[in-house]
Motif scaffolding. Structure first.
Motif, PDB file in Angstrom:
ATOM      1  N   PHE A   1       0.704  -1.385  -0.093  1.00 22.17           N
ATOM      2  CA  PHE A   1      -0.122  -0.098   0.002  1.00 22.17           C
ATOM      3  C   PHE A   1       0.788   1.338   0.130  1.00 22.17           C
ATOM      4  O   PHE A   1       0.590   2.211  -0.954  1.00 22.17           O
ATOM      5  N   LEU A   2       1.776   1.235   0.834  1.00 25.57           N
ATOM      6  CA  LEU A   2       2.705   2.575   1.026  1.00 25.57           C
ATOM      7  C   LEU A   2       3.574   2.449  -0.194  1.00 25.57           C
ATOM      8  O   LEU A   2       3.871   3.679  -0.858  1.00 25.57           O
ATOM      9  N   SER A   3       3.890   1.685  -0.793  1.00 25.16           N
ATOM     10  CA  SER A   3       4.943   1.677  -2.068  1.00 25.16           C
ATOM     11  C   SER A   3       4.034   2.008  -3.097  1.00 25.16           C
ATOM     12  O   SER A   3       4.728   2.613  -4.058  1.00 25.16           O
ATOM     13  N   SER A   4       2.673   1.867  -3.033  1.00 24.61           N
ATOM     14  CA  SER A   4       1.896   1.998  -4.238  1.00 24.61           C
ATOM     15  C   SER A   4       1.873   3.433  -4.350  1.00 24.61           C
ATOM     16  O   SER A   4       1.697   4.223  -5.421  1.00 24.61           O
TER      17      SER A   4
ATOM     18  N   CYS B   1      -1.122  11.685  -9.198  1.00 24.25           N
ATOM     19  CA  CYS B   1      -1.183  10.271  -8.896  1.00 24.25           C
ATOM     20  C   CYS B   1      -2.545   9.778  -8.295  1.00 24.25           C
ATOM     21  O   CYS B   1      -2.987  10.135  -7.632  1.00 24.25           O
ATOM     22  N   ALA B   2      -2.764   8.794  -9.157  1.00 21.59           N
ATOM     23  CA  ALA B   2      -4.305   7.978  -8.870  1.00 21.59           C
ATOM     24  C   ALA B   2      -4.307   7.432  -7.568  1.00 21.59           C
ATOM     25  O   ALA B   2      -5.533   7.651  -7.055  1.00 21.59           O
ATOM     26  N   VAL B   3      -3.345   6.783  -7.027  1.00 21.09           N
ATOM     27  CA  VAL B   3      -3.430   6.260  -5.450  1.00 21.09           C
ATOM     28  C   VAL B   3      -3.639   7.401  -4.574  1.00 21.09           C
ATOM     29  O   VAL B   3      -4.209   7.119  -3.631  1.00 21.09           O
ATOM     30  N   LYS B   4      -2.823   8.491  -4.765  1.00 18.64           N
ATOM     31  CA  LYS B   4      -3.113   9.748  -3.880  1.00 18.64           C
ATOM     32  C   LYS B   4      -4.298   9.997  -3.633  1.00 18.64           C
ATOM     33  O   LYS B   4      -4.910  10.115  -3.006  1.00 18.64           O
ATOM     34  N   ARG B   5      -4.848  10.423  -5.098  1.00 14.77           N
ATOM     35  CA  ARG B   5      -6.131  10.997  -5.343  1.00 14.77           C
ATOM     36  C   ARG B   5      -7.366  10.203  -4.598  1.00 14.77           C
ATOM     37  O   ARG B   5      -8.144  10.630  -4.060  1.00 14.77           O
ATOM     38  N   THR B   6      -7.110   8.646  -4.939  1.00 15.17           N
ATOM     39  CA  THR B   6      -7.967   7.647  -4.226  1.00 15.17           C
ATOM     40  C   THR B   6      -8.040   7.702  -2.644  1.00 15.17           C
ATOM     41  O   THR B   6      -9.227   7.984  -2.384  1.00 15.17           O
ATOM     42  N   ILE B   7      -7.119   8.056  -2.212  1.00  9.34           N
ATOM     43  CA  ILE B   7      -6.832   7.941  -0.679  1.00  9.34           C
ATOM     44  C   ILE B   7      -7.653   9.512  -0.318  1.00  9.34           C
ATOM     45  O   ILE B   7      -8.443   9.410   0.903  1.00  9.34           O
ATOM     46  N   GLU B   8      -7.047  10.455  -0.730  1.00 12.69           N
ATOM     47  CA  GLU B   8      -7.876  11.768  -0.429  1.00 12.69           C
ATOM     48  C   GLU B   8      -9.200  11.879  -0.613  1.00 12.69           C
ATOM     49  O   GLU B   8      -9.987  12.518   0.029  1.00 12.69           O
ATOM     50  N   THR B   9      -9.832  10.939  -1.479  1.00 12.37           N
ATOM     51  CA  THR B   9     -11.272  10.965  -1.721  1.00 12.37           C
ATOM     52  C   THR B   9     -11.654   9.586  -1.991  1.00 12.37           C
ATOM     53  O   THR B   9     -11.743   8.844  -2.981  1.00 12.37           O
ATOM     54  N   PRO B  10     -11.679   8.806  -0.770  1.00 10.67           N
ATOM     55  CA  PRO B  10     -11.860   7.373  -0.564  1.00 10.67           C
ATOM     56  C   PRO B  10     -13.056   6.613  -1.181  1.00 10.67           C
ATOM     57  O   PRO B  10     -14.307   7.434  -1.289  1.00 10.67           O
ATOM     58  N   PRO B  11     -12.953   5.583  -2.005  1.00 13.63           N
ATOM     59  CA  PRO B  11     -14.007   5.027  -2.489  1.00 13.63           C
ATOM     60  C   PRO B  11     -14.897   4.438  -1.210  1.00 13.63           C
ATOM     61  O   PRO B  11     -14.461   4.092  -0.329  1.00 13.63           O
ATOM     62  N   HIS B  12     -16.045   3.600  -1.706  1.00 13.92           N
ATOM     63  CA  HIS B  12     -16.829   2.951  -0.628  1.00 13.92           C
ATOM     64  C   HIS B  12     -16.327   1.284  -0.811  1.00 13.92           C
ATOM     65  O   HIS B  12     -16.057   0.997  -2.100  1.00 13.92           O
ATOM     66  N   PHE B  13     -16.514   1.102   0.323  1.00 15.79           N
ATOM     67  CA  PHE B  13     -16.060  -0.357   0.393  1.00 15.79           C
ATOM     68  C   PHE B  13     -17.390  -1.545   0.823  1.00 15.79           C
ATOM     69  O   PHE B  13     -18.210  -0.968   1.705  1.00 15.79           O
ATOM     70  N   GLU B  14     -17.217  -2.448   0.187  1.00 14.83           N
ATOM     71  CA  GLU B  14     -18.582  -3.492   0.664  1.00 14.83           C
ATOM     72  C   GLU B  14     -17.659  -5.075   0.690  1.00 14.83           C
ATOM     73  O   GLU B  14     -16.664  -5.171  -0.249  1.00 14.83           O
ATOM     74  N   SER B  15     -18.146  -5.574   1.735  1.00 14.57           N
ATOM     75  CA  SER B  15     -17.729  -7.059   1.667  1.00 14.57           C
ATOM     76  C   SER B  15     -18.991  -8.103   1.754  1.00 14.57           C
ATOM     77  O   SER B  15     -20.071  -7.561   2.576  1.00 14.57           O
ATOM     78  N   HIS B  16     -18.950  -9.037   1.241  1.00 18.24           N
ATOM     79  CA  HIS B  16     -19.917  -9.883   1.248  1.00 18.24           C
ATOM     80  C   HIS B  16     -19.668 -11.559   0.957  1.00 18.24           C
ATOM     81  O   HIS B  16     -18.297 -11.580   0.422  1.00 18.24           O
ATOM     82  N   ILE B  17     -20.423 -12.406   1.108  1.00 20.08           N
ATOM     83  CA  ILE B  17     -19.963 -13.804   1.097  1.00 20.08           C
ATOM     84  C   ILE B  17     -20.296 -14.214  -0.436  1.00 20.08           C
ATOM     85  O   ILE B  17     -21.267 -14.076  -0.854  1.00 20.08           O
TER      86      ILE B  17
END
Length: 138
Positions: free
Chosen positions: A45-48, A114-130
């Motif tokens: 993650f940090l390296s990205s 950088c897309a990684v930085k911009r994604t962190i600054e405006t985080p996406p929504h996360f979902e988890s399911h089975i």
């Protein structure tokens, strides 16, 4: 376009991710029960962040035919365990000899794309399911 990452568990504390034709191997440090045979997921993650900023700096130079011998980037991660939102990524760019001074602010702005930085600054929504293999549906 959705990107699919398939995760496998090859043994011990190893967790590998396959994205397109690439397999990214991870492991845990010995203090966390791993063999330390690969980087930890958080290391990736940090390296990205650093490599994403780095590719923008590299492309900036290449698009202007600026030699990149001596171009280096270092990222220091200042983790704040009591408040992770107060953690800091400090990126330091070493410019190659003869880098035009007039481009210094511009190359830093390029790194901010950088897309990684911009994604962190405006985080996406996360979902988890089975997902159930026995029925083929989730």
């Amino acid at each position: 376009m959705p990107e699919t990452i398939e995760v496998s568990f090859p043994g011990g504390q190893r967790v590998d991710a396959k994205i397109r034709e690439f397999v990214i191997q991870t492991d845990q440090s010995k203090e966390h029960g791993g063999d330390q045979s690969a980087a930890q997921p958080y290391d990736l993650f940090l390296s990205s962040i650093a490599t994403c900023a780095g590719i923008f700096a590299l492309k900036f130079c290449q698009s202007r035919n600026i030699p990149t011998d001596g171009l280096r980037l270092r990222m220091d991660w200042e983790w704040n365990p009591s408040d992770p939102t107060a953690s800091r990524a400090v990126l330091g760019l070493t410019l190659p000899p003869g880098f035009p001074e007039r481009y210094e602010a511009s190359i830093l702005k390029a790194m901010d794309l950088c897309a990684v930085k911009r994604t962190i600054e405006t985080p996406p929504h996360f979902e988890s399911h089975i997902l159930r293999d026995d029925k083929g549906v989730d």
